[in-house]
Design a protein around this motif. Structure first.
Motif, mmCIF file in Angstrom:
data_model
loop_
_atom_site.group_PDB
_atom_site.id
_atom_site.type_symbol
_atom_site.label_atom_id
_atom_site.label_comp_id
_atom_site.label_asym_id
_atom_site.label_seq_id
_atom_site.Cartn_x
_atom_site.Cartn_y
_atom_site.Cartn_z
ATOM 1 N N GLU A 41 0.855 -1.186 0.000
ATOM 2 C CA GLU A 41 0.000 0.000 0.000
ATOM 3 C C GLU A 41 0.891 1.237 0.000
ATOM 4 O O GLU A 41 1.896 1.279 0.697
ATOM 5 C CB GLU A 41 -0.887 0.010 1.242
ATOM 6 C CG GLU A 41 -1.852 -1.153 1.295
ATOM 7 C CD GLU A 41 -2.582 -1.207 2.604
ATOM 8 O OE1 GLU A 41 -3.322 -0.268 2.920
ATOM 9 O OE2 GLU A 41 -2.382 -2.201 3.339
ATOM 10 N N LYS A 42 0.506 2.226 -0.789
ATOM 11 C CA LYS A 42 1.266 3.477 -0.864
ATOM 12 C C LYS A 42 0.275 4.625 -0.745
ATOM 13 O O LYS A 42 -0.602 4.786 -1.594
ATOM 14 C CB LYS A 42 2.024 3.557 -2.177
ATOM 15 C CG LYS A 42 2.839 4.818 -2.309
ATOM 16 C CD LYS A 42 3.554 4.877 -3.644
ATOM 17 C CE LYS A 42 4.251 6.209 -3.749
ATOM 18 N NZ LYS A 42 4.319 6.689 -5.111
ATOM 19 N N ILE A 43 0.433 5.417 0.309
ATOM 20 C CA ILE A 43 -0.438 6.569 0.519
ATOM 21 C C ILE A 43 -0.083 7.645 -0.499
ATOM 22 O O ILE A 43 1.092 7.927 -0.730
ATOM 23 C CB ILE A 43 -0.274 7.112 1.954
ATOM 24 C CG1 ILE A 43 -0.774 6.065 2.956
ATOM 25 C CG2 ILE A 43 -1.011 8.425 2.126
ATOM 26 C CD1 ILE A 43 -0.535 6.432 4.402
ATOM 27 N N ILE A 44 -1.084 8.220 -1.100
ATOM 28 C CA ILE A 44 -0.871 9.290 -2.073
ATOM 29 C C ILE A 44 -0.599 10.579 -1.305
ATOM 30 O O ILE A 44 -1.393 10.983 -0.459
ATOM 31 C CB ILE A 44 -2.083 9.436 -3.003
ATOM 32 C CG1 ILE A 44 -2.239 8.152 -3.830
ATOM 33 C CG2 ILE A 44 -1.944 10.660 -3.898
ATOM 34 C CD1 ILE A 44 -3.475 8.118 -4.691
ATOM 35 N N GLU A 45 0.533 11.170 -1.556
ATOM 36 C CA GLU A 45 0.924 12.416 -0.885
ATOM 37 C C GLU A 45 0.929 13.543 -1.896
ATOM 38 O O GLU A 45 1.308 13.336 -3.034
ATOM 39 C CB GLU A 45 2.329 12.270 -0.289
ATOM 40 C CG GLU A 45 2.435 11.224 0.789
ATOM 41 C CD GLU A 45 1.795 11.608 2.112
ATOM 42 O OE1 GLU A 45 1.426 12.777 2.287
ATOM 43 O OE2 GLU A 45 1.655 10.720 2.958
#
Length: 82
Positions: A41-45
């Motif tokens: 999972e990669k949080i959108i920043e």
């Protein structure tokens, strides 16, 4: 020289599988893991304006070698594997 558009959807041997709010992304990652597909999972920043922590968009990435199987599990015609 134009950059290959598909490279925007690959990262370190992984391919972008889905983008969804954090709760849905976590559930999807758990379901993929139950099928031996190691999701990341990669949080959108940065967080988009007007979003809260629960609706924050998260990308779910799967190994490129497992992408087709993950796609069939969640978007294919057969529902018997889930």
């Amino acid at each position: 020289m134009d950059k290959d558009l598909s490279s925007n959807f690959t990262m370190d041997g992984h391919r972008l599988f889905y983008t969804s709010p954090v709760n849905d992304a976590e559930l999807l990652a758990v379901m993929l893991e139950k099928h031996d597909i190691a999701a990341k999972e990669k949080i959108i920043e940065p967080m988009p304006d007007g979003e809260d922590e629960f609706s924050r968009p998260v990308e779910v990435w799967v190994p490129e070698a497992d992408y087709d199987r993950a796609y069939q599990l969640f978007f294919g015609d057969s529902e018997d594997e889930l």
